[in-house]
Design an enzyme around this catalytic site. Structure first.
Site, PDB file in Angstrom:
ATOM      1  N   TYR A   1       0.846  -1.206   0.000  1.00  0.00           N
ATOM      2  CA  TYR A   1       0.000   0.000   0.000  1.00  0.00           C
ATOM      3  C   TYR A   1       0.882   1.257   0.000  1.00  0.00           C
ATOM      4  O   TYR A   1       0.667   2.175  -0.795  1.00  0.00           O
ATOM      5  CB  TYR A   1      -0.931  -0.012   1.215  1.00  0.00           C
ATOM      6  CG  TYR A   1      -2.041   1.018   1.134  1.00  0.00           C
ATOM      7  CD1 TYR A   1      -3.190   0.772   0.378  1.00  0.00           C
ATOM      8  CD2 TYR A   1      -1.943   2.235   1.790  1.00  0.00           C
ATOM      9  CE1 TYR A   1      -4.204   1.725   0.292  1.00  0.00           C
ATOM     10  CE2 TYR A   1      -2.952   3.177   1.704  1.00  0.00           C
ATOM     11  CZ  TYR A   1      -4.081   2.916   0.961  1.00  0.00           C
ATOM     12  OH  TYR A   1      -5.091   3.852   0.877  1.00  0.00           O
TER      13      TYR A   1
ATOM     14  N   LYS B   1       1.108   3.782  -3.314  1.00  0.00           N
ATOM     15  CA  LYS B   1       0.616   5.153  -3.197  1.00  0.00           C
ATOM     16  C   LYS B   1       1.743   6.153  -3.471  1.00  0.00           C
ATOM     17  O   LYS B   1       1.526   7.173  -4.117  1.00  0.00           O
ATOM     18  CB  LYS B   1      -0.002   5.375  -1.813  1.00  0.00           C
ATOM     19  CG  LYS B   1      -1.302   4.590  -1.590  1.00  0.00           C
ATOM     20  CD  LYS B   1      -2.350   4.905  -2.651  1.00  0.00           C
ATOM     21  CE  LYS B   1      -3.718   4.341  -2.327  1.00  0.00           C
ATOM     22  NZ  LYS B   1      -4.731   4.632  -3.352  1.00  0.00           N
TER      23      LYS B   1
HETATM   24  N1  LIG Z   1     -10.819   5.338   3.119  1.00  0.00           N
HETATM   25  C1  LIG Z   1      -9.633   5.784   3.525  1.00  0.00           C
HETATM   26  O1  LIG Z   1      -9.362   5.924   4.734  1.00  0.00           O
HETATM   27  C2  LIG Z   1      -8.571   6.145   2.514  1.00  0.00           C
HETATM   28  C3  LIG Z   1      -7.446   6.849   2.963  1.00  0.00           C
HETATM   29  C4  LIG Z   1      -6.467   7.207   2.047  1.00  0.00           C
HETATM   30  C5  LIG Z   1      -6.602   6.832   0.723  1.00  0.00           C
HETATM   31  N2  LIG Z   1      -7.690   6.134   0.321  1.00  0.00           N
HETATM   32  C6  LIG Z   1      -7.782   5.755  -1.079  1.00  0.00           C
HETATM   33  O2  LIG Z   1      -8.966   6.281  -1.643  1.00  0.00           O
HETATM   34  C7  LIG Z   1      -9.453   5.385  -2.646  1.00  0.00           C
HETATM   35  C8  LIG Z   1     -10.887   5.027  -2.348  1.00  0.00           C
HETATM   36  O3  LIG Z   1     -10.975   4.504  -1.050  1.00  0.00           O
HETATM   37  P1  LIG Z   1     -12.360   3.974  -0.453  1.00  0.00           P
HETATM   38  O4  LIG Z   1     -12.163   3.949   1.007  1.00  0.00           O
HETATM   39  O5  LIG Z   1     -13.490   4.708  -1.044  1.00  0.00           O
HETATM   40  O6  LIG Z   1     -12.276   2.457  -0.975  1.00  0.00           O
HETATM   41  P2  LIG Z   1     -13.330   1.486  -1.644  1.00  0.00           P
HETATM   42  O7  LIG Z   1     -12.740   0.124  -1.482  1.00  0.00           O
HETATM   43  O8  LIG Z   1     -14.710   1.765  -1.115  1.00  0.00           O
HETATM   44  O9  LIG Z   1     -13.314   1.911  -3.200  1.00  0.00           O
HETATM   45  C9  LIG Z   1     -12.501   1.300  -4.145  1.00  0.00           C
HETATM   46  C10 LIG Z   1     -13.323   1.040  -5.386  1.00  0.00           C
HETATM   47  O10 LIG Z   1     -12.460   0.451  -6.378  1.00  0.00           O
HETATM   48  C11 LIG Z   1     -13.184  -0.593  -7.020  1.00  0.00           C
HETATM   49  N3  LIG Z   1     -12.234  -1.545  -7.614  1.00  0.00           N
HETATM   50  C12 LIG Z   1     -11.432  -2.436  -6.962  1.00  0.00           C
HETATM   51  N4  LIG Z   1     -10.715  -3.134  -7.857  1.00  0.00           N
HETATM   52  C13 LIG Z   1     -11.047  -2.666  -9.096  1.00  0.00           C
HETATM   53  C14 LIG Z   1     -10.634  -2.974 -10.417  1.00  0.00           C
HETATM   54  N5  LIG Z   1      -9.701  -3.929 -10.648  1.00  0.00           N
HETATM   55  N6  LIG Z   1     -11.175  -2.296 -11.444  1.00  0.00           N
HETATM   56  C15 LIG Z   1     -12.118  -1.333 -11.226  1.00  0.00           C
HETATM   57  N7  LIG Z   1     -12.554  -0.996  -9.990  1.00  0.00           N
HETATM   58  C16 LIG Z   1     -12.021  -1.645  -8.945  1.00  0.00           C
HETATM   59  C17 LIG Z   1     -14.025  -1.223  -5.922  1.00  0.00           C
HETATM   60  O11 LIG Z   1     -15.090  -1.987  -6.450  1.00  0.00           O
HETATM   61  C18 LIG Z   1     -14.475   0.025  -5.153  1.00  0.00           C
HETATM   62  O12 LIG Z   1     -15.693   0.540  -5.662  1.00  0.00           O
HETATM   63  C19 LIG Z   1      -8.506   4.188  -2.649  1.00  0.00           C
HETATM   64  O13 LIG Z   1      -7.541   4.386  -3.654  1.00  0.00           O
HETATM   65  C20 LIG Z   1      -7.875   4.253  -1.274  1.00  0.00           C
HETATM   66  O14 LIG Z   1      -6.597   3.666  -1.245  1.00  0.00           O
HETATM   67  C21 LIG Z   1      -8.681   5.780   1.190  1.00  0.00           C
END
Ligand SMILES: NC(=O)c1ccc[n+]([C@@H]2O[C@H](COP(=O)([O-])OP(=O)(O)OC[C@H]3O[C@@H](n4cnc5c(N)ncnc54)[C@H](O)[C@@H]3O)[C@@H](O)[C@H]2O)c1
Length: 256
Positions: free
Chosen positions: A160, A164
């Site tokens: 991760y 990132k």
């Molecule tokens: N939630 C947090 O605390 C947080 C913090 C920092 C960064 N992020 C980043 O923000 C982004 C969104 O996070 P989130 O919490 O909404 O996560 P989430 O898991 O709800 O969203 C990820 C989405 O990507 C889709 N996905 C997964 N594999 C895929 C593929 N091969 N092709 C197409 N779609 C695919 C999933 O179906 C999902 O809808 C991510 O990149 C995550 O790393 C999240």
């Protein structure tokens, strides 16, 4: 004479924005915010039914389509469908990350490491490779959703942290290459955000907030809409002089 902008002016009027990984959490919030800002939004996700439901809910000619960002043919189909339906692409948000497994590099399964890297980083390359030629016709803005862990590492999350950090630097390299096409490329690094992703490690979002909130200067974790507001800024012409940078939307997490 140009009209004086007002706080309520939609900032993405006339633009077509692709959100990859739109079906849930931060991606869904970005898709909704883009529609509020008057963009026509393509909600693309592995979870096609959820993408379709989201698109139907936000209206404004939004499309909800399947895409697997790890597949070249899927990315090609997606961009072909955007060209056929909308004839242009002005914004692209790469929001995908697979569910993260924990472990040191010694413990990590190699196939899992490659899969998370494919979803979180290689997919950004694959979709960009096919989206940029369509975007280059009229210029545009690309935003990669990275993480505070691109800036400060955390234990037991080697893939991760690496993917990132890779996204942040990929955005910078692409910003140099595609400036002549009038394409801006930036990354956006959220802190902990209240989405289902946190439920893998916490009983509920209140428990996640109690555990993770104090690590942020705000004393709380963020909301998906707070990330979406920043993404809308980067996609809009308000950010016309912003390229090759990373915008931390992390409640001050990475300051210490
Ligand atoms: N939630 C947090 O605390 C947080 C913090 C920092 C960064 N992020 C980043 O923000 C982004 C969104 O996070 P989130 O919490 O909404 O996560 P989430 O898991 O709800 O969203 C990820 C989405 O990507 C889709 N996905 C997964 N594999 C895929 C593929 N091969 N092709 C197409 N779609 C695919 C999933 O179906 C999902 O809808 C991510 O990149 C995550 O790393 C999240």
């Amino acid at each position: 004479m140009t009209a004086t902008p007002t706080a309520s002016s939609p900032r993405l009027s006339g633009k077509v924005v692709l959100v990859a990984g739109a079906a849930s959490g931060i991606g869904a919030a970005i898709a909704r915010r883009c529609a509020v800002e008057a963009a026509r939004v393509v909600c693309a996700d592995l979870d096609e039914p959820a993408a379709r439901t989201l698109a139907a809910g936000i209206g404004n000619d939004a499309a909800g389509w399947h895409c697997d960002v790890t597949s070249t043919t899927s990315a090609q189909d997606l961009v072909r469908n955007i060209r056929d339906r909308f004839g242009r692409l002005d914004g692209f948000v790469y929001n995908v990350a697979a569910p993260s497994h924990d472990g040191t590099v010694v413990e990590f399964d190699e196939a899992r490491f490659r899969y998370e890297l494919d979803c979180g980083l290689t997919g950004a390359f694959i979709v960009s490779k096919h989206a940029i030629p369509l975007m280059a016709a009229s210029g545009g803005s690309i935003v990669f959703i990275a993480s505070q862990f691109a800036h400060v590492a955390v234990g037991r999350s080697p893939v991760y942290c690496a993917m990132k950090a890779g996204l942040v630097h990929l955005a910078k390299a692409m910003a140099i290459d595609h400036a002549p096409d009038n394409i801006r490329v930036n990354s956006l690094s959220p802190g902990a955000i209240a989405t289902n992703r946190l439920l893998a490690r916490h009983a509920d979002l209140d428990a996640a907030n109690a555990a993770l909130g104090p690590a942020h200067l705000t004393g709380r974790i963020g909301q998906p809409a707070e990330v979406a507001a920043a993404a809308a800024f980067l996609l809009s012409d308000d950010a016309s002089f912003v390229t090759g940078t990373d915008l931390l939307v992390d409640g001050g997490y990475a300051t210490r």
